[in-house]
Design a protein around this motif. Structure first.
Motif, PDB file in Angstrom:
ATOM      1  N   LEU A  78       0.867  -1.175   0.000  1.00 60.44           N
ATOM      2  CA  LEU A  78       0.000   0.000   0.000  1.00 60.44           C
ATOM      3  C   LEU A  78       0.904   1.226   0.000  1.00 60.44           C
ATOM      4  N   CYS A  85       0.401   5.430   2.092  1.00 59.88           N
ATOM      5  CA  CYS A  85      -0.652   4.967   3.015  1.00 59.88           C
ATOM      6  C   CYS A  85      -1.161   6.057   3.946  1.00 59.88           C
ATOM      7  N   LEU A 116      -1.479  -1.251  -4.160  1.00 59.69           N
ATOM      8  CA  LEU A 116      -2.476  -0.177  -4.161  1.00 59.69           C
ATOM      9  C   LEU A 116      -1.751   1.154  -4.002  1.00 59.69           C
ATOM     10  N   CYS A 117      -2.064   2.089  -4.875  1.00 58.27           N
ATOM     11  CA  CYS A 117      -1.516   3.446  -4.762  1.00 58.27           C
ATOM     12  C   CYS A 117      -2.601   4.391  -5.267  1.00 58.27           C
ATOM     13  N   GLU A 175      -6.554   3.152   5.187  1.00 59.18           N
ATOM     14  CA  GLU A 175      -6.722   2.166   4.120  1.00 59.18           C
ATOM     15  C   GLU A 175      -6.095   0.824   4.514  1.00 59.18           C
ATOM     16  N   ALA A 176      -4.957   0.884   5.208  1.00 56.96           N
ATOM     17  CA  ALA A 176      -4.280  -0.348   5.637  1.00 56.96           C
ATOM     18  C   ALA A 176      -5.168  -1.153   6.587  1.00 56.96           C
ATOM     19  N   ILE A 208       0.893  -6.841   4.871  1.00 55.49           N
ATOM     20  CA  ILE A 208       0.622  -5.554   4.218  1.00 55.49           C
ATOM     21  C   ILE A 208       1.796  -4.627   4.507  1.00 55.49           C
ATOM     22  N   ALA A 218       2.764  -1.059   4.338  1.00 58.56           N
ATOM     23  CA  ALA A 218       2.135   0.258   4.184  1.00 58.56           C
ATOM     24  C   ALA A 218       3.223   1.320   4.256  1.00 58.56           C
TER      25      ALA A 218
END
Length: 273
Positions: free
Chosen positions: A106, A109, A213-214, A114-115, A133, A135
């Motif tokens: 991520l 972040c 995810l960005c 979102e994390a 994850i 982040a």
């Protein structure tokens, strides 16, 4: 007395200082956006002159942290864009669930909402135990806040609504403990999150991921830097992995486009080679 305005030349001087002294490379960021935020801080803190403002950024570590916090954009919420998280829940993560281990990056972040959202979905899909994850953010101050897993109680009503719209079936309040004006999220959600500084502009790939995810970061970069960051994501993503961007962002017109197929209705692409 009116303060002298921040000029384009002032912005260039500050960006050069940040790169030389701190290794923070903002040179590919949108100049108009940066200038607006620097001018706002300059006005807010009532520096006597640009020279004093510049000296404070270079000489005062506490003020430098404030400066970076103010010029980077940290707008986020849990389960933001619920339809996006519903797609993660129903289409993306179940496919990754067939893997022995799931690595998620991520990028950008911010304060971590979102994390924790992704961690909740992984837990509900019974995948959290075999996931990690990563982040990351440029800004150490927001990462510090993210690591505390505490958010304002006043946000919980909105977050709960987002959670339900994203396909959540549980009582959202079961994921946190209320403490005065703060909601402290359960420790098991944080156990599989690694918060770490990473500069998308200058740092390299650090693992191979199944999902990156960005969201709402690339919009602040110029076209060349967008291409550079997309190349970084491409080299960090396994074949058949997924890349997720923000609602106003795209990989179209970039060098990596031919390798990816977009999922219907979302800014999520699968790397098909």
């Amino acid at each position: 007395m009116d303060l002298p305005l921040i000029t384009d030349q002032h912005v260039e001087i500050l960006l050069s200082d940040l790169l030389e002294q701190y290794g923070y490379d903002f040179t590919g960021y949108s100049k108009a956006s940066l200038k607006r935020r620097i001018a706002r801080l300059y006005s807010l803190d009532k520096a006597l002159s640009f020279a004093e403002f510049r000296y404070k950024i270079l000489d005062d570590q506490v003020y430098f942290k404030r400066f970076v916090e103010q010029i980077t954009v940290n707008v986020t919420e849990m389960f933001r864009d619920p339809s996006f998280f519903r797609t993660l829940r129903e289409d993306v993560l179940p496919k990754l669930g067939t893997y022995p281990f799931i690595r998620i990056w991520l990028a950008g972040c911010s304060t971590g909402e979102e994390a924790y959202s992704i961690s909740i979905i992984l837990k509900e899909l019974n995948l959290l135990h075999k996931s990690l994850i990563y982040a990351t953010d440029l800004n150490p101050t927001v990462l510090e806040k993210a690591g505390q897993s505490m958010f304002a109680m006043s946000q919980m009503k909105q977050y709960s609504e987002n959670y339900i719209l994203s396909g959540g079936k549980n009582d959202f309040s079961s994921y946190y403990t209320a403490s005065y004006s703060l909601a402290k999220f359960n420790d098991d959600l944080k156990q599989k999150i690694i918060f770490s500084t990473h500069n998308l502009v200058s740092d390299h790939s650090f693992n191979e991921f199944q999902l990156i995810l960005c969201r709402n970061v690339l919009i602040y970069f110029d076209r060349d830097l967008q291409h550079k960051v997309l190349d970084l994501f491409d080299s960090s993503l396994e074949d058949l992995g997924y890349l997720a961007l923000g609602s106003k962002e795209t990989i179209e017109f970039s060098r990596i486009t031919p390798k990816y197929k977009r999922l219907a209705g979302q800014k999520i692409w699968r790397k098909v080679g």
